[in-house]
Structures are given as C-alpha cells and as structure tokens.
Design a protein around this motif. Structure first.
Motif, mmCIF file in Angstrom:
data_model
loop_
_atom_site.group_PDB
_atom_site.id
_atom_site.type_symbol
_atom_site.label_atom_id
_atom_site.label_comp_id
_atom_site.label_asym_id
_atom_site.label_seq_id
_atom_site.Cartn_x
_atom_site.Cartn_y
_atom_site.Cartn_z
ATOM 1 N N GLY A 110 1.231 -0.980 0.259
ATOM 2 C CA GLY A 110 0.079 -0.373 0.296
ATOM 3 C C GLY A 110 1.072 1.130 -0.197
ATOM 4 N N LYS A 111 2.186 0.959 -0.032
ATOM 5 C CA LYS A 111 3.278 2.261 0.389
ATOM 6 C C LYS A 111 3.443 3.670 -1.138
ATOM 7 C CE LYS A 111 3.362 2.138 4.126
ATOM 8 N NZ LYS A 111 2.761 3.096 5.332
ATOM 9 N N TYR A 112 2.460 2.468 -2.497
ATOM 10 C CA TYR A 112 2.659 2.861 -2.980
ATOM 11 C C TYR A 112 2.553 4.724 -3.581
ATOM 12 C CZ TYR A 112 -2.309 2.086 -4.554
ATOM 13 O OH TYR A 112 -3.621 1.880 -4.700
ATOM 14 N N THR A 113 0.816 4.585 -2.681
ATOM 15 C CA THR A 113 0.583 5.962 -3.132
ATOM 16 C C THR A 113 0.780 7.233 -2.603
ATOM 17 O OG1 THR A 113 -0.090 5.825 -1.086
ATOM 18 C CG2 THR A 113 -2.072 4.521 -2.045
ATOM 19 N N GLY A 114 2.628 6.778 -2.194
ATOM 20 C CA GLY A 114 3.139 8.052 -1.585
ATOM 21 C C GLY A 114 4.208 8.059 -3.063
ATOM 22 N N VAL A 115 4.071 7.732 -4.436
ATOM 23 C CA VAL A 115 4.545 7.995 -5.452
ATOM 24 C C VAL A 115 4.990 9.725 -5.394
ATOM 25 C CG1 VAL A 115 2.865 6.936 -7.259
ATOM 26 C CG2 VAL A 115 5.064 7.025 -7.210
ATOM 27 N N ALA A 116 5.956 9.792 -6.147
ATOM 28 C CA ALA A 116 6.221 11.233 -6.674
ATOM 29 C C ALA A 116 5.357 10.979 -7.917
ATOM 30 C CB ALA A 116 7.425 11.227 -7.419
ATOM 31 N N ARG A 262 0.549 -18.584 20.961
ATOM 32 C CA ARG A 262 -0.016 -16.894 20.832
ATOM 33 C C ARG A 262 1.683 -16.430 20.159
ATOM 34 N NH1 ARG A 262 0.916 -14.397 26.696
ATOM 35 N NH2 ARG A 262 2.558 -15.252 27.113
ATOM 36 N N ALA A 263 1.234 -15.257 18.875
ATOM 37 C CA ALA A 263 2.421 -15.068 18.028
ATOM 38 C C ALA A 263 2.202 -13.562 17.946
ATOM 39 C CB ALA A 263 2.037 -15.498 17.080
ATOM 40 N N LEU A 264 2.996 -12.385 18.307
ATOM 41 C CA LEU A 264 3.284 -10.820 17.589
ATOM 42 C C LEU A 264 3.928 -10.500 16.791
ATOM 43 C CD1 LEU A 264 2.639 -7.941 19.260
ATOM 44 C CD2 LEU A 264 4.268 -8.232 20.513
ATOM 45 N N HIS A 265 4.229 -9.604 16.326
ATOM 46 C CA HIS A 265 5.312 -8.899 14.590
ATOM 47 C C HIS A 265 4.534 -7.183 14.711
ATOM 48 C CE1 HIS A 265 6.155 -9.574 10.025
ATOM 49 N NE2 HIS A 265 7.107 -8.685 11.352
ATOM 50 N N VAL A 266 6.054 -6.971 15.323
ATOM 51 C CA VAL A 266 5.747 -5.324 15.298
ATOM 52 C C VAL A 266 6.595 -4.573 13.968
ATOM 53 C CG1 VAL A 266 6.775 -3.114 16.583
ATOM 54 C CG2 VAL A 266 5.198 -5.587 17.948
ATOM 55 N N TYR A 267 6.023 -4.103 13.109
ATOM 56 C CA TYR A 267 6.951 -3.414 12.332
ATOM 57 C C TYR A 267 6.440 -2.351 11.592
ATOM 58 C CZ TYR A 267 2.959 -5.636 9.607
ATOM 59 O OH TYR A 267 1.465 -5.516 9.495
ATOM 60 N N GLY A 268 7.018 -2.167 10.703
ATOM 61 C CA GLY A 268 6.849 -0.804 9.939
ATOM 62 C C GLY A 268 7.573 -0.247 8.556
ATOM 63 N N ALA A 269 7.180 0.026 7.974
ATOM 64 C CA ALA A 269 7.872 0.212 6.599
ATOM 65 C C ALA A 269 7.500 2.100 5.948
ATOM 66 C CB ALA A 269 7.270 -0.445 5.302
ATOM 67 N N LYS A 270 8.546 2.534 5.638
ATOM 68 C CA LYS A 270 7.762 4.108 4.572
ATOM 69 C C LYS A 270 8.678 4.220 3.150
ATOM 70 C CE LYS A 270 8.241 8.325 5.809
ATOM 71 N NZ LYS A 270 7.114 9.183 6.091
ATOM 72 N N LEU A 271 8.560 4.568 2.701
ATOM 73 C CA LEU A 271 8.709 5.001 1.268
ATOM 74 C C LEU A 271 9.247 6.040 0.930
ATOM 75 C CD1 LEU A 271 8.847 4.927 -1.869
ATOM 76 C CD2 LEU A 271 5.772 5.969 -2.192
ATOM 77 N N VAL A 272 10.621 6.330 1.311
ATOM 78 C CA VAL A 272 11.747 6.877 1.265
ATOM 79 C C VAL A 272 12.011 7.775 0.642
ATOM 80 C CG1 VAL A 272 12.655 5.646 3.778
ATOM 81 C CG2 VAL A 272 13.699 5.773 1.445
ATOM 82 N N ARG A 273 12.179 7.330 -0.676
ATOM 83 C CA ARG A 273 12.701 7.671 -2.215
ATOM 84 C C ARG A 273 11.005 7.677 -3.351
ATOM 85 N NH1 ARG A 273 17.954 8.838 -3.217
ATOM 86 N NH2 ARG A 273 19.812 8.021 -1.065
ATOM 87 N N PRO A 274 10.241 8.763 -3.199
ATOM 88 C CA PRO A 274 8.658 8.261 -4.214
ATOM 89 C C PRO A 274 9.287 8.776 -4.551
ATOM 90 C CG PRO A 274 8.639 10.207 -1.587
ATOM 91 C CD PRO A 274 10.590 9.945 -1.518
ATOM 92 N N ASP A 275 10.171 9.049 -5.929
ATOM 93 C CA ASP A 275 11.018 9.344 -6.888
ATOM 94 C C ASP A 275 11.146 8.317 -7.723
ATOM 95 O OD1 ASP A 275 12.840 9.872 -5.426
ATOM 96 O OD2 ASP A 275 14.576 11.730 -6.914
ATOM 97 N N CYS A 276 11.596 7.081 -6.625
ATOM 98 C CA CYS A 276 12.168 5.920 -6.703
ATOM 99 C C CYS A 276 11.664 4.495 -7.301
ATOM 100 C CB CYS A 276 13.103 5.170 -6.556
ATOM 101 S SG CYS A 276 15.307 6.591 -5.953
#
Length: 288
Positions: A110-116, A262-276
């Motif tokens: 879903g990070k594609y929405t930050g594209v240049a 039980r299982a746990l998953h903690v994470y994050g993602a960032k589009l740091v170069r929208p022009d790439c």
C-alpha cells in the motif's frame, strides 16, 4: 490428515522489493527511527579572486515509524490434538506466521500511494487499457508497450539505477508478459550462478526483475475487464522496512485441557524515495 492451506507468494517484503537499511537502529531505538536526508548542493560559477559562499545544506529528514502491531492467539484442545493425524501444533504455528507475514506484505504494497506525482501513468478513473493477445489488437505485446516500457522510461528520467529494478504483477498481467519475446523466465536463468530462485520471482524483462503477487493493490475491485490494479515498478532503495518483534510462543492454558499459542509481529515501512518507484493504473482486459 491435516489438509494444508494454499498460500500466496509474498513478494513486497522481499529484499528484491524493499531494503532493511535501518533495521538495526529500529531494534535499539524504540518505536521510530530518524532518517537523515541531505539535499544536493548547488553548482555555481567560479570567478578567480571572488569570495566563495558556503551553502548550508538542508538536512530535513524522515521518520520511519514502527506503528504496525499484529497478533495471533489460539488454543489447541488436547482431544483435537490427540485425534489429528499429523503435527497439528506445528502446522498451525506455521500458518499463523504466514498470515502475519501476509498482513505485512499487504501493508508494504500500500506504500505506492506516496509515489512522486510525475511517476504515475493513468488513474483509477482513466486507467491504461492494454488488450489481450486474443483481442482486437494485432500487436503481440500491448501490455509491454503500454505499461512496462513507459514505467521504465519514468524511472530512467529520475536516474534510478538500472540494476535491481523490479516490477510487481498480478497473475493476469504475468500471463501477458510471459508471452512476449523479451521475457526471460527464471528457469532459463538457472544456469547463471548469479540468479537464485526467490519467492514470487518469475524472470526478467526489459531490465526488470518480474515479481508475481496476489497482493498487488486493486483500488477498484471487479472481475475481468472491470478491475483496476496499481502496478508498481521501482528499485529496492525506495521503500525501507523493518521488524522490531517477530516471535511465536506456546504455553499451557490453566483453565482448560489445551495448549495456547500466540504470536506477535511489530514492524513499519516507509517510502523514503518517492521518485524511485513508478505506478501504472491498469484495467484488467476481458478474457485474461
């Protein structure tokens, strides 16, 4: 007998699509990591004898938030466990890990929405409409010409490195690309020691590693000929991903005859170069 469930190919979280450059910092820093980015210095004319002015660099950075937390918890009754023909607990633990990985994969997708802004082809209201080979076109590579090559041009114009580029395709688009002469399947690359089989990796075309996924975002749902997909191309430097906690544990439940998992998953993602990255909104042709 335990009937195994079918699994998607999870590709958006793979090293062919994202980087983990800041994962070490994530593990030690808490719920966020500051990513420093400097703007390029300006080039000025030099005049001998003239005083040189030093430009202060813009160090405005980004913050990678570890803001996603998913859990799974279930009980395995002793009677069910005894009667199951197979290792029920191991199977369910594997499925729990897969389901959480699938959730992370969809989050990254879903990070594609930050594209240049300039790196977008078509729109949800006016998508690209390549025809299938059995349609009214005599061109055997309509998807290649309308979608893939224009995405390549957008990345070229932004000086995105040629090596390690990828494109993520839904299965119907993969079927179109696989029929073009430019496509080289992963089986044909098996003799090259630099190539390895990775999940979802189908081959290469026009400088792209081709990744097939059922997690390609679909902004407008629908069947063949009505749905619109957001097809993403880019370089792994564009999106950074990191996990802080990924663990599974089993325990004996106190108020019943059952084991708890039980299982746990903690994470994050960032589009740091929208022009790439570059994105094409594409309508699925009827009949594919």
């Amino acid at each position: 007998v335990i009937l195994a469930s079918l699994q998607k190919k999870l590709v958006y979280g793979s090293p062919m699509v994202v980087n983990d450059d800041y994962e070490v910092e994530i593990c030690g820093a808490g719920n966020s990591v500051r990513i420093t980015q400097f703007g390029d210095p300006d080039v000025s004319d030099y005049v001998p004898g003239q005083t040189i002015t030093y430009e202060p660099l813009n160090d405005a950075g980004l913050t990678l938030m570890i803001d996603q937390a998913k859990s799974v918890s279930f009980a395995i009754d002793d009677v069910d466990k005894r009667q199951a023909a197979g290792d029920m607990q191991t199977y369910l633990e594997t499925r729990a890990a897969y389901k959480m990985a699938d959730a992370a994969d969809q989050f990254i997708a879903g990070k594609y929405t930050g594209v240049a802004t300039g790196n977008v082809l078509g729109s949800t209201g006016s998508p690209l409409t390549p025809l299938p080979y059995a349609g009214a076109t005599s061109h055997p590579a309509d998807f290649f010409v309308q979608v893939l090559e224009p995405l390549k041009v957008l990345l070229d114009q932004n000086n995105v490195p040629d090596d390690e580029r990828y494109i993520t395709l839904p299965p119907w688009a993969m079927s179109l690309i696989s029929q073009t002469q430019a496509f080289v399947s992963v089986t044909d690359m098996a003799g090259d020691p630099s190539q390895t089989f990775q999940r979802g990796f189908e081959g290469q075309v026009s400088g792209f590693n081709v990744m097939k996924s059922n997690n390609v975002p679909q902004p407008i749902a629908g069947g063949a000929g009505t749905g619109v997909w957001a097809i993403q191309a880019g370089h792994p430097m564009a999106i950074t991903y990191g996990e802080q906690i990924a663990e599974t544990e089993a325990l004996r439940l106190q108020n019943t005859f059952a084991d708890g998992v039980r299982a746990l998953h903690v994470y994050g993602a960032k589009l740091v170069r929208p022009d790439c990255i570059a994105v094409a909104y594409v309508q699925r042709p009827t009949g594919v």
